[in-house]
Design a protein around this motif. Sequence first.
Motif, PDB file in Angstrom:
ATOM      1  N   UNK A   1     -11.103  -9.659   5.027  1.00 60.72           N
ATOM      2  CA  UNK A   1     -10.346 -10.833   5.456  1.00 60.72           C
ATOM      3  C   UNK A   1      -9.466 -11.252   4.286  1.00 60.72           C
ATOM      4  N   UNK A   2      -8.153 -11.025   4.381  1.00 60.77           N
ATOM      5  CA  UNK A   2      -7.255 -11.111   3.226  1.00 60.77           C
ATOM      6  C   UNK A   2      -7.116 -12.456   2.527  1.00 60.77           C
ATOM      7  N   UNK A   3      -7.468 -13.569   3.159  1.00 60.74           N
ATOM      8  CA  UNK A   3      -7.317 -14.850   2.468  1.00 60.74           C
ATOM      9  C   UNK A   3      -8.586 -15.305   1.753  1.00 60.74           C
ATOM     10  N   UNK A   4      -9.628 -14.497   1.807  1.00 62.42           N
ATOM     11  CA  UNK A   4     -10.834 -14.814   1.036  1.00 62.42           C
ATOM     12  C   UNK A   4     -10.579 -14.539  -0.436  1.00 62.42           C
ATOM     13  N   UNK A   5     -11.154 -15.352  -1.260  1.00 59.42           N
ATOM     14  CA  UNK A   5     -10.976 -15.161  -2.701  1.00 59.42           C
ATOM     15  C   UNK A   5     -11.618 -13.872  -3.198  1.00 59.42           C
ATOM     16  N   UNK A   6     -12.644 -13.384  -2.495  1.00 58.19           N
ATOM     17  CA  UNK A   6     -13.314 -12.157  -2.927  1.00 58.19           C
ATOM     18  C   UNK A   6     -12.737 -10.901  -2.264  1.00 58.19           C
ATOM     19  N   UNK A   7     -11.625 -11.025  -1.566  1.00 59.46           N
ATOM     20  CA  UNK A   7     -11.036  -9.880  -0.877  1.00 59.46           C
ATOM     21  C   UNK A   7     -10.413  -8.913  -1.883  1.00 59.46           C
ATOM     22  N   UNK A   8     -10.738  -7.645  -1.721  1.00 62.61           N
ATOM     23  CA  UNK A   8     -10.145  -6.582  -2.540  1.00 62.61           C
ATOM     24  C   UNK A   8      -9.262  -5.764  -1.604  1.00 62.61           C
ATOM     25  N   UNK A   9      -7.950  -5.777  -1.825  1.00 62.62           N
ATOM     26  CA  UNK A   9      -7.063  -5.048  -0.915  1.00 62.62           C
ATOM     27  C   UNK A   9      -7.298  -3.546  -0.982  1.00 62.62           C
ATOM     28  N   UNK A  10      -7.135  -2.890   0.160  1.00 62.35           N
ATOM     29  CA  UNK A  10      -7.290  -1.433   0.144  1.00 62.35           C
ATOM     30  C   UNK A  10      -6.142  -0.795  -0.629  1.00 62.35           C
ATOM     31  N   UNK A  11      -6.361   0.404  -1.140  1.00 68.10           N
ATOM     32  CA  UNK A  11      -5.265   1.065  -1.867  1.00 68.10           C
ATOM     33  C   UNK A  11      -4.123   1.395  -0.904  1.00 68.10           C
ATOM     34  N   UNK A  12      -2.913   1.468  -1.415  1.00 70.19           N
ATOM     35  CA  UNK A  12      -1.789   1.800  -0.535  1.00 70.19           C
ATOM     36  C   UNK A  12      -1.960   3.209   0.022  1.00 70.19           C
ATOM     37  N   UNK A  13      -1.383   3.480   1.173  1.00 74.01           N
ATOM     38  CA  UNK A  13      -1.520   4.816   1.743  1.00 74.01           C
ATOM     39  C   UNK A  13      -0.839   5.863   0.861  1.00 74.01           C
ATOM     40  N   UNK A  14      -1.373   7.054   0.879  1.00 79.05           N
ATOM     41  CA  UNK A  14      -0.794   8.144   0.109  1.00 79.05           C
ATOM     42  C   UNK A  14       0.312   8.786   0.940  1.00 79.05           C
ATOM     43  N   UNK A  15       1.539   8.500   0.566  1.00 81.09           N
ATOM     44  CA  UNK A  15       2.694   9.040   1.285  1.00 81.09           C
ATOM     45  C   UNK A  15       3.355  10.068   0.372  1.00 81.09           C
ATOM     46  N   UNK A  16       3.425  11.301   0.822  1.00 78.64           N
ATOM     47  CA  UNK A  16       4.033  12.318  -0.038  1.00 78.64           C
ATOM     48  C   UNK A  16       5.517  12.029  -0.266  1.00 78.64           C
ATOM     49  N   UNK A  17       5.950  12.357  -1.455  1.00 83.08           N
ATOM     50  CA  UNK A  17       7.371  12.161  -1.774  1.00 83.08           C
ATOM     51  C   UNK A  17       8.202  13.189  -1.049  1.00 83.08           C
ATOM     52  N   UNK A  18       9.321  12.768  -0.616  1.00 81.85           N
ATOM     53  CA  UNK A  18      10.269  13.677   0.024  1.00 81.85           C
ATOM     54  C   UNK A  18      11.285  14.083  -1.038  1.00 81.85           C
ATOM     55  N   UNK A  19      11.380  15.376  -1.222  1.00 82.43           N
ATOM     56  CA  UNK A  19      12.267  15.895  -2.265  1.00 82.43           C
ATOM     57  C   UNK A  19      13.620  16.201  -1.645  1.00 82.43           C
ATOM     58  N   UNK A  20      14.632  15.646  -2.240  1.00 82.86           N
ATOM     59  CA  UNK A  20      15.988  15.924  -1.758  1.00 82.86           C
ATOM     60  C   UNK A  20      16.507  17.142  -2.515  1.00 82.86           C
ATOM     61  N   UNK A  21      17.015  18.097  -1.776  1.00 81.12           N
ATOM     62  CA  UNK A  21      17.563  19.284  -2.400  1.00 81.12           C
ATOM     63  C   UNK A  21      19.061  19.341  -2.174  1.00 81.12           C
ATOM     64  N   UNK A  22      19.743  19.884  -3.131  1.00 82.02           N
ATOM     65  CA  UNK A  22      21.187  20.066  -3.023  1.00 82.02           C
ATOM     66  C   UNK A  22      21.991  18.903  -3.529  1.00 82.02           C
ATOM     67  N   UNK A  23      21.363  17.960  -4.159  1.00 84.60           N
ATOM     68  CA  UNK A  23      22.159  16.828  -4.693  1.00 84.60           C
ATOM     69  C   UNK A  23      22.096  16.805  -6.178  1.00 84.60           C
TER      70      UNK A  23
END
Length: 162
Positions: free
Chosen positions: A140-162
């Motif tokens: 419950x995010x407004x509790x003082x003891x709340x520990x947020x979950x880690x952000x999702x692991x989103x792979x980086x998108x590599x741009x090629x040709x620039x």
Amino acid sequence: MRKNYVSPDALAGIKLAFPNAEYDAETERPAVFIAADELIALLTFLRDDSNLQLTRAENVTAVDWKDHFEMVYHLFAPVPLHWLTVKVALDHDAPVIPSATAVFPGVEFEEREVYDLMGIVFTGHPDLRRVFHVDSFVGHPLRKDFVPPPPPNIPRIRKEGF
């Protein structure tokens, strides 16, 4: 605009009807402190009493004081134009309180919001479920003891040709 709060005489009348209620009539913004098991009876009294006529629940919210929760009900009377705050202290480990929807049907959504963000359970609520988070969300995010979950692991998108 300065709000008019319930008069000391009206607070004394509340104290007669609810001897266990606590309040300080000398404060600028008086609040009535009541136990959870007396909440519905008090709210009904405040709404139906011909002198008080606190017929509107302006706001329902909660505060996390680390060692306990405090439910806060801001009540309003359009006639005779005054306000009153009702507060209920709840155990931090198992915060449970009766739903006020039977007295003020308009608080249904606000109680759901408090349930979702603070984890306070409202017994007798007609549709107690999360508002902002999916049912599988942990915590419950407004509790003082709340520990947020880690952000999702989103792979980086590599741009090629620039």
